[in-house]
Design a protein around this motif. Structure first.
Motif, mmCIF file in Angstrom:
data_model
loop_
_atom_site.group_PDB
_atom_site.id
_atom_site.type_symbol
_atom_site.label_atom_id
_atom_site.label_comp_id
_atom_site.label_asym_id
_atom_site.label_seq_id
_atom_site.Cartn_x
_atom_site.Cartn_y
_atom_site.Cartn_z
ATOM 1 N N ALA C 243 0.867 -1.176 0.000
ATOM 2 C CA ALA C 243 0.000 0.000 0.000
ATOM 3 C C ALA C 243 0.906 1.230 0.000
ATOM 4 O O ALA C 243 1.822 1.331 0.815
ATOM 5 C CB ALA C 243 -0.882 -0.003 1.243
ATOM 6 N N VAL C 244 0.662 2.105 -0.944
ATOM 7 C CA VAL C 244 1.471 3.330 -1.019
ATOM 8 C C VAL C 244 0.540 4.533 -1.124
ATOM 9 O O VAL C 244 -0.360 4.553 -1.966
ATOM 10 C CB VAL C 244 2.416 3.308 -2.250
ATOM 11 N N GLN C 245 0.756 5.486 -0.243
ATOM 12 C CA GLN C 245 -0.005 6.734 -0.322
ATOM 13 C C GLN C 245 1.013 7.872 -0.419
ATOM 14 O O GLN C 245 1.916 7.969 0.403
ATOM 15 C CB GLN C 245 -0.890 6.893 0.922
ATOM 16 N N VAL C 246 0.861 8.664 -1.446
ATOM 17 C CA VAL C 246 1.834 9.729 -1.701
ATOM 18 C C VAL C 246 1.131 11.083 -1.713
ATOM 19 O O VAL C 246 0.052 11.208 -2.299
ATOM 20 C CB VAL C 246 2.535 9.511 -3.075
ATOM 21 N N SER C 247 1.733 12.052 -1.060
ATOM 22 C CA SER C 247 1.215 13.417 -1.231
ATOM 23 C C SER C 247 2.177 14.147 -2.166
ATOM 24 O O SER C 247 3.401 13.999 -2.073
ATOM 25 C CB SER C 247 1.078 14.126 0.117
ATOM 26 N N TRP C 248 1.575 14.891 -3.056
ATOM 27 C CA TRP C 248 2.363 15.457 -4.154
ATOM 28 C C TRP C 248 2.463 16.971 -4.085
ATOM 29 O O TRP C 248 1.549 17.651 -3.641
ATOM 30 C CB TRP C 248 1.727 15.112 -5.510
ATOM 31 N N ASP C 249 3.581 17.398 -4.584
ATOM 32 C CA ASP C 249 3.711 18.811 -4.917
ATOM 33 C C ASP C 249 4.001 18.805 -6.413
ATOM 34 O O ASP C 249 5.130 18.583 -6.829
ATOM 35 C CB ASP C 249 4.868 19.408 -4.111
#
Lengths: 177, 771, 328
Positions: C243-249
């Motif tokens: 499971a991967v959760q990424v917050s992006w800029d």
């Protein structure tokens, strides 16, 4: 962790371990059974009500042959305690045909030869019934997923898929008519 | 007039010569171009509505007044002796009605005295120790916990090759190798031919233990009435169960009635009376109440049979042009603790191709594991997995197309007997299959970029499926113009009832709705063989046709007399008598009921002998299109094409079900199914449907299938051969070959799981300390 | 299964109170407990039925708190909930590949997080393994194809939940209610490696219940993915999952949470891999080194070496897929 404020315990009713009355509402009929708390819904249906359409295959939630519909959802009756089904509406394969007329799914299963030994058939049909009740226009993928919790050892799957789609078609055409 | 004739029958790859009793005259087979109205037409099952409404009563569903439930205590050790056993606490439990152990039942020998119904020596984890009957299953299970057993553990062996060594723990007095030596077959000189071959390949293959996992477990319900016993049994062979029970309990055959109306799968594992049957019968007698004894899923997977594992050492030799010159196979199959027979993994090697030098050495070896049982084409599934992969390895080495190599070694006569095949549609199956899968265009579809690899593979199938005598049938014509076919066969889910109704309706000239078929009852029926070995239709079908023919002839004679017309001027069609010179056809009841009141016509039929000068076999080819993820080892089957030749197709609808079902079981064998034993304790770790993974709905690819529909002129009066087993035979090999085509490496150990693929691709780190 | 007494408590408080008595177990979906009772691995004297506690059946969402999911919410409800599918699709994905449709109709999120391991030695009544109070882990020297490659001692069973890695990647917490205490803990605190004094994979006491699962509001632009490798196409526990959760800029990673399933006795968060992708635009190279870091320290047993390659592949694939999507 924070302390919870403790209030006085409400009175509770202990049922069992011996046989006790349990009310079930199955296929639009009321029943009173005398069973132990360990009675599963599957055994209650089969042994106490003589409804042997739902099958016991694994008795541990790994095959789907015992699938019945409880409050509109397909569940495994082998992993459901009868005592916990009071005030629920239970639907089994025995209630599908009405007035001697087969349900569209049953008709489609026959026409497509969607079974071989037939042992998983009631479970397959109940899973598809729940699908069609909710979704009258299922895709092939919807049908496959709907029976993905029902093993068929004979490998009738391709025809089960066809029967599911065909039944949906029959039901739609009936509605349209 | 009954006649005794000698005939040759084949069962599960083994041939037998036997004398059989037949009656009545054999009919001329329906010609290839015969205009048939019922046979060959898609016909939905005549018992369809029972199957879809829950009305069909399986053995599991039998409920009788006063019925008790049985449970079996089983050995927790793979090899042990019971030193002492105390059942007192169990007996005292409220609701327990009887406890049977080796101490309080007669010594009943099983499998020619190989073992006993209950005995102090236990030869696998799961062997029967004691039997409890109680008011309900949960009570019986409570009681199981109260039986105290003191076991003396004995040394055990679980690997068949190891067990074949004399130094291994001995399971039976005569040693671990069945019959004391391997079964050998040789034609030509394989060793010499290998030395002289231009090209050779050599490989070791293993196939896993597969579990039938019939959805209805094995079991029986036994009830006595005086000295007569009725057994409802989940069986493929009611007469076999009758014989087994009668012999074990010392009863005459006419005092044992065995009934099986519906059965939830068997796949070869339900061919006789089980210990559960005999225990239930003994207990029912003891307590004077019916006993219901169905195995649990766990017991089913420990004790009810399995497809044995094999270890196969295979060498092939060929000329540079692809001509096969040598085949050499040495195989070990693990029988488990008990068996009187072994399978033939060497069958495909001996029969599939024209090869003058073949040697097969087959060891069938006892091990301290659950006993094997026939499982849909026993031996041939395992043997084809290895042999057809080896053929592909050879093709690679020769830089030949795998299909061309197979065609190069095609043979129209049985290479073992030299007899011509009655029909052999394999060449057409290759051609059709190749076309349907796009074999010749496959190179353009290959994916070689990224992590996905697509590959194509194929494999061939040979099997028996002739069926044979003895099999009998009756045809009763009722006075209302309906017909009842009576046999003693069983419909194990293949649609037997329906095809028999088609055959009878065809022969009688009746609409199918006017024909009912009774089967699955030894008392009401007439002898039919077991429903196994792809033999039900070709054994029983011809007998039904003869019986229907006999009844029809009698009817026409009677009609001729009643209507005062010559018999040859009367024809039966659509259930009506068409009489020359009469404008309107005559209703049957006019002849039977009105004129003759309660007259009944009884036609009799028997299956005639098999042809003497032809080899009757079934053939097929399957093709697989797969995509392998080289990073995760996951296999996606895009499509399977299956083309088979089993003689005349009686019912295209149900034969399609058989083909699809065989392919799906085959792909489970190829990719996911495996019984796992703990090597240190000999216990089965996955006797359940969670960790023993049979294919789900989403594991099923597109399956395209066709039959080479060809009336076999010699096989029997229908021209039909069996089809139950053929479609499972080549599937795993075709998939294995497709995987190898995709990733460039052969995975020679089944099942081909992601870990094995990653290992084959050298992506796996090997565990350090625990190797 | 052995017989038992059955109580349907009127409220949560009575429920936890009842659980304080010895031999008492709570039952909700029953999909984990009943098979254990049938094989007589567990034989509670009394069951406390939580299903009637309507107060635990809810799914709330607001912009401040994120999601609050009552413990009795079924997997099917999570799978089909529109808000979950829109805001935290990783959770819907994880729910949709768990078990089977029927089991998802029955099983609850609370039960899913508390489920027992599927190790076949644990499940077989014949083995008194370490986790069941014995002194041997039979799998370490036995058949261990499906077992742990990380932290495989003293018990090498793997955590079977699909929801747990997804929830951990979302930074979720659980609210626990007991007789004397209640409070909220992060999933990282909730799951613990089993030890001799606590032979289970959570901190949950016998008289405590998960009553709520909380998923915080995600940071602006965030996306997640759940990948699961199985040995059949559906209805199997993960060989390995990620499971991967990424917050992006934009296309750069502000922060990532990467959690593996099927590799350790608990859902396995891999901070070293998260560190590698932080402040980076994900390239194949970065994804590869993150996947290497994720499996740092992995020690295969005899039969499960493939899991390392498999886990690396999934981590890399998850990151690459999210990066692709971020570009669009």
């Amino acid at each position: 962790m924070a302390k919870a404020t403790k209030t006085k315990r409400a009175s509770v009713t202990v049922r069992g371990p011996h046989k006790m009355p349990v009310h079930l509402f199955v296929n639009r009929q009321d029943y009173e059974l005398h069973v132990e708390p360990r009675r599963t819904l599957l055994d209650a249906l089969r042994k106490d009500l003589g409804l042997t359409g739902a099958k016991k295959v694994c008795d541990e939630g790994t095959c789907g042959a015992c699938t019945v519909i409880v409050d509109g959802k397909p569940v495994y009756s082998c992993l459901t305690l009868a005592i916990e089904c009071e005030e629920k509406s239970i639907e089994t394969i025995e209630a599908l045909a009405q007035d001697g007329k087969l349900h569209a799914l049953q008709q489609a299963f026959i026409e497509e030869d969607a079974y071989q030994c037939g042992f998983c058939t009631p479970g397959q049909i109940m899973s598809l019934k729940a699908l069609l009740d909710e979704n009258p226009n299922p895709t092939l993928d919807d049908v496959k997923r709907a029976v993905s919790g029902n093993l068929c050892r004979c490998g009738a799957y391709p025809k089960i898929f066809r029967a599911g789609l065909r039944a949906a078609e029959i039901l739609r055409s009936k509605k349209g008519a | 007039m009954a006649r005794v004739v000698k005939t040759k029958t084949e069962f599960e790859g083994n041939f037998f010569e036997q004398y059989i009793v037949i009656e009545g005259d054999e009919l001329t087979p329906w010609a290839a171009d015969e205009k048939l109205e019922k046979v060959g037409k898609c016909t939905p099952r005549v018992d369809g509505s029972e199957r879809v409404t829950g009305d069909a009563k399986y053995t599991y569903d039998i409920q009788l007044a006063g019925m008790l439930y049985g449970r079996i205590l089983r050995s927790p050790y793979p090899h042990a002796r019971i030193k002492s056993l105390d059942t007192r606490a169990a007996e005292k439990l409220h609701g327990v009605r009887a406890v049977l152990t080796h101490k309080n039942i007669p010594q009943i020998p099983l499998r020619m005295g190989q073992h006993f119904l209950l005995e102090p020596t236990l030869r696998y984890a799961g062997d029967e120790v004691a039997f409890i009957v109680a008011d309900d299953e949960e009570i019986a299970e409570d009681a199981l916990e109260l039986i105290e057993v003191d076991y003396q553990e004995l040394p055990f062996v679980i690997d068949p090759e190891e067990a074949s060594q004399p130094s291994s723990p001995q399971i039976h007095l005569n040693g671990n190798v069945l019959n004391g030596k391997p079964e050998e077959y040789e034609r030509g000189d394989a060793e010499k031919a290998l030395r002289e071959a231009d090209v050779t390949i050599e490989a070791r293959f293993t196939t896993q233990v597969a579990l039938h996992n019939s959805l209805e477990t094995h079991g029986s319900v036994c009830a006595w009435e005086g000295d007569s016993l009725t057994v409802w049994d989940s069986t493929q062979h009611i007469y076999g169960v009758r014989a087994g029970v009668a012999q074990a309990l010392g009863l005459p055959l006419n005092k044992v009635r065995v009934i099986k109306k519906y059965m939830g799968g068997g796949f070869g594992s339900k061919n006789g009376a089980g210990k559960y049957t005999l225990l239930a019968a003994l207990a029912a007698k003891k307590v004077g109440r019916p006993v219901h004894m169905m195995l649990t899923r766990k017991e089913e997977n420990l004790a009810a049979g399995n497809r044995n594992n094999t270890i196969q050492y295979l060498r092939l030799g060929a000329k540079r042009d692809g001509t096969l010159t040598a085949i050499y196979l040495r195989s070990y199959a693990g029988l488990g603790a008990y068996s009187l027979w072994g399978t033939s993994p060497g069958g495909p090697a001996r029969q599939l191709y024209a090869c003058p030098n073949v040697k097969t050495i087959q060891y069938s070896v006892f091990t301290n594991t659950g006993p094997m049982a026939a499982f849909r084409a026993p031996g041939y599934v395992e043997g084809t997995f290895s042999f057809e992969q080896a053929i592909d390895m050879l093709a690679q080495k020769l830089h030949m197309d795998p299909l061309e190599l197979r065609l190069k070694n095609y043979i129209d006569t049985n290479p073992m007997s030299g007899m011509p095949y009655s029909t052999k549609g394999l060449r057409e199956a290759y051609e059709r299959g190749a076309k349907l899968i796009g074999w010749r265009e496959r190179k353009s579809k290959k994916i070689t970029q990224g992590t996905q690899r697509r590959g194509f593979g194929m494999a061939s199938q040979i099997w028996g499926g002739s069926g044979g005598p003895p099999a009998y049938a009756l045809c009763k014509l009722n006075n209302d113009g309906s017909a009842t076919i009576i046999t003693g066969t069983q419909d194990i889910g293949t649609g037997t009832k329906t095809v028999l109704a088609q055959i009878a309706a065809e022969e009688l000239g009746f609409p199918i709705e006017r024909v009912s078929v009774e089967l699955g009852d030894t008392q009401d029926g007439v002898y039919s063989p077991l429903s196994a070995g792809s033999m039900t239709l070709p054994s029983v079908g011809p007998a039904v046709r003869v019986a229907a023919h006999d009844a029809k002839e009698q009817l026409l004679s009677i009609a001729a007399q009643v209507l005062e017309k010559p018999k040859d001027q009367i024809k039966l069609k659509d259930g009506l008598l068409h009489v020359q010179g009469l404008e309107k056809p005559v209703e049957l009841k006019e002849v039977l009921a009105m004129k003759l009141q309660n007259f009944m016509i009884i036609g009799k039929g028997a299956r005639g002998p098999n042809p003497e000068k032809y080899s009757v076999n079934t053939f097929g080819a399957q093709f697989a299109d797969v995509t392998v993820d080289t990073e995760t080892g996951e296999v996606l089957i895009n499509k399977i094409v299956a083309v088979h030749e089993s003689g005349r197709v009686i019912n295209p609808l149900t034969i399609g079900s058989q083909i699809e079902g065989g392919v799906i079981q085959g792909l489970g064998f190829a990719l996911t199914e495996e019984r796992v034993l703990d090597r240190h304790t000999g216990l089965v770790l996955n006797p359940n449907l969670e960790e023993y993974k049979v294919p789900t709905a989403l594991d099923v690819p597109e399956i395209e299938h066709e039959m080479i529909d060809r009336a076999d002129p010699y096989a029997n009066n229908l021209g039909a051969k069996g089809v139950g087993e053929p479609p499972i035979i080549p599937t795993a090999a075709a998939i294995a070959n497709a995987i190898s085509d995709a990733i460039g490496v052969h995975v020679t150990d089944g099942p081909i799981t992601p870990d094995k693929i990653l290992k084959a691709l050298n992506k796996t780190q090997i565990g350090g300390n625990h190797a | 299964m052995r017989n038992f007494e059955h109580i349907t408590p009127p409220d949560l408080e009575s429920a936890v109170d009842l659980l304080s008595e010895r031999g008492t177990k709570s039952i909700a979906g029953g999909t984990d407990l009943l098979p254990e009772m049938k094989s007589r691995l567990r034989s509670p004297r009394r069951l406390v039925n939580l299903k009637a506690l309507e107060e635990l059946r809810y799914l709330k969402h607001n912009a401040r708190k994120g999601f609050q999911i009552g413990a009795l919410t079924t997997l099917a409800e999570i799978e089909s909930n529109e808000l979950i599918r829109e805001k935290i699709p990783i959770l819907a994905q994880a729910a949709s590949v768990a078990a089977s449709p029927q089991l998802r109709n029955m099983g609850t999120i609370g039960g899913n997080l508390c489920q027992s391991v599927r190790c076949w030695y644990y499940r077989a009544p014949e083995f008194k393994c370490w986790l069941k109070g014995g002194d041997t882990c039979y799998a370490i020297e036995g058949e261990n194809k499906f077992h742990a490659i990380l932290e495989s001692s003293p018990c090498c069973a793997v955590h079977p939940s699909d929801l747990a890695p997804a929830l951990m990647a979302l930074g979720a917490s659980v609210h626990i209610t007991g007789t004397d205490e209640e409070g909220t803990v992060s999933l990282e605190e909730f799951f613990v490696r089993p030890k001799a004094s606590n032979r289970q994979m959570t901190i949950l006491g016998a008289n405590e219940l998960i009553t709520e699962v909380q998923v915080p509001m995600l940071d602006g632009d965030s996306s997640g993915i759940y990948l699961k490798a199985m040995d059949r196409k559906v209805w199997a526990f993960a060989l390995v999952s990620v499971a991967v959760q990424v917050s992006w800029d934009k296309e750069r990673v502000k922060g990532a949470r990467i959690v593996l399933g099927g590799v350790a006795p608990i859902p396995w968060r891999v901070p070293a891999a998260e560190e590698i992708v932080r402040d980076q635009a994900i390239t194949e190279e970065i994804a590869t080194s993150a996947s290497e870091a994720a499996l740092e320290g992995a020690q295969p047993l005899r039969d499960n070496g493939y899991k390392i390659a498999l886990a690396k592949a999934l981590v890399k694939r998850a990151l690459m897929t999210l990066a692709e999507r971020a570009k669009k």
